[in-house]
Write an enzyme that holds these catalytic residues in place. Structure first.
Site, PDB file in Angstrom:
ATOM      1  CE  LYS A 178     -12.402  13.858  19.239  1.00 30.41           C
ATOM      2  NZ  LYS A 178     -12.018  13.826  20.630  1.00 30.41           N
ATOM      3  CE1 TYR A 182       9.650   5.142  -5.477  1.00 33.09           C
ATOM      4  CE2 TYR A 182       7.615   4.788  -4.993  1.00 33.09           C
ATOM      5  CZ  TYR A 182       8.238   5.331  -5.627  1.00 33.09           C
ATOM      6  OH  TYR A 182       7.761   6.096  -6.686  1.00 33.09           O
TER       7      TYR A 182
END
Ligand SMILES: *Cc1c(COP(=O)(O)O)cnc(C)c1O
Length: 392
Positions: free
Chosen positions: A60, A280
């Site tokens: 999957k 950041y």
């Protein structure tokens, strides 16, 4: 586009017309190498662990992010004949790759979907009385006894028949006259934690409930259940993550080989002074004069932002040959900075590579640093890598 198109770009291809494998290395975020030999050996090892059961493969989510087009042919070659996917679109892609495969769709039979299952010769995992009635009626109308699985819920409380619904079903044997019950299955909630009391409860309930239904092959084990073995294995095992090298059972060494290697490009190196910050949020202050490498991968490529480093908590580690280089500061969308002060210069070259995931720092190591699981790391690996398959 290849013959498996129609449900998204084939493995190794970005959305649009340009295949990442046709790009020069400096045009990509880095390299993602899939070791198909390790993949096949992992599957064969799982098969050897449960010699009395058939070993399927759960593919999957585009084979846990590694690409159905890469994984299914390799597993077929290794001897795998039964594949589980989550949704019908994935089943159609597997069918295009493996015309002879037995393919089960875990999400079950949506209203109006039975013709599509029939057309592509795909088996629904029926999880409610309505789904069973629909499949049975469809098979009666077409006169073809098509195979399907029945899913019994034994403690997951997601999909599958409840114990009461199994009782009702047991009183309606006519439903089984028209289709072929090829599998009765359930799913373990806690097999990654071997001592969890739910495991034994689920095995006992599964064995009790499936006794009420017509005799059919039974399946309970995911990867962890396959590795634990014994009462979990039944007639068919359904490993997923372990095939891809992920850790299935917590708190013990992972017996599988890593399948994925991710490398980022070194965009530049630079010196930064003690006391300054990187990236950041100025999340980490340098304790020493630091030689850094700026790498071409970020959270948009599946390198989780939660694996960044702050003054309070260390983050991920990358490797230059055998030399570790810890992340400094936050993970940006497209970049990370790493501390290469202790890495010999000859290993750190602009235009060269750093290993982000592999044998030294695994998919599960990154998951641990980022507060998640290896499954999420694998299925998040981005589409900007040059994807390479090696086989041996
Ligand atoms: C995903 C899944 C598996 C495989 O689980 P792993 O832990 O990856 O081995 C097996 N059975 C069902 C029903 C699943 O949803």
């Amino acid at each position: 586009m290849t013959s498996e198109s129609g449900t998204g770009p084939p493995a190794g291809t970005a959305a649009g017309d340009i295949s990442l494998s046709d790009l020069k290395h400096f045009e990509t975020a880095g390299r993602l190498t899939i070791d198909l030999k390790a993949l096949k050996e992992n599957w064969r090892d799982l098969k050897a662990m449960s010699p009395h059961a058939e070993t399927a493969a759960v593919v999957k989510a585009n084979a846990y992010g590694l690409g159905l087009g890469n994984v299914v042919p390799a597993l077929w070659e290794a001897g795998c004949r039964v594949f589980f996917v989550a949704i019908l679109a994935e089943a159609r892609r597997v069918r295009a790759i493996a015309p002879e495969a037995k393919i089960y769709v875990l999400d079950g039979l949506a209203p109006d979907a039975h013709h599509t299952y029939h057309l592509h010769n795909v088996r629904p995992v029926l999880g409610s009385l309505t789904e069973i009635e629909t499949w049975s009626a469809h098979c009666r109308e077409t006169g073809e006894k098509r195979a399907a699985a029945i899913h019994i819920d034994t403690g997951m409380n997601r999909l599958g028949l409840t114990a009461e619904e199994v009782e009702v079903l047991a009183g309606r044997p006519e439903l089984f006259e028209h289709f072929r019950l090829s599998l009765v299955m359930s799913h373990l909630a806690c097999a990654d934690t071997p001592n969890h009391s739910l495991n034994a409860y689920q095995v006992a309930l599964f064995d009790e409930l499936r006794d009420k239904l017509p005799v059919a092959p039974a399946s309970l084990a995911n990867s962890a259940g396959t590795i634990l073995g014994g009462p979990y294995t039944h007639d068919l095992v359904r490993p997923g993550v372990a095939i891809y090298g992920g850790r299935a059972v917590a708190g013990r060494p992972n017996p599988m080989r890593p399948v994925v290697r991710v490398e980022a490009r070194v965009l530049r190196t630079r010196l930064a002074e003690a006391g300054t910050t990187v990236g950041y949020g100025a999340a980490q202050r340098l304790k020493r004069d630091t030689r850094m490498a700026i790498l071409s991968v970020g959270y948009a490529d599946g390198y989780f932002r939660a694996a960044g480093s702050t003054d309070a908590k260390p983050g991920g580690v990358v490797y230059f040959a055998d030399h570790p280089a810890p992340i400094i500061g936050r993970v940006s969308m497209d970049l990370i900075a790493v501390d290469v002060t202790d890495v010999p210069n000859r290993y750190v070259n602009t235009g060269g590579y750093a290993e982000l995931l592999g044998e030294r720092f695994t998919v599960d190591d990154l998951a641990d640093r980022a507060g998640t699981i290896g499954y999420e790391v694998l299925t998040s690996l981005g589409q900007r890598f040059h994807r390479i398959c090696k086989d041996g």
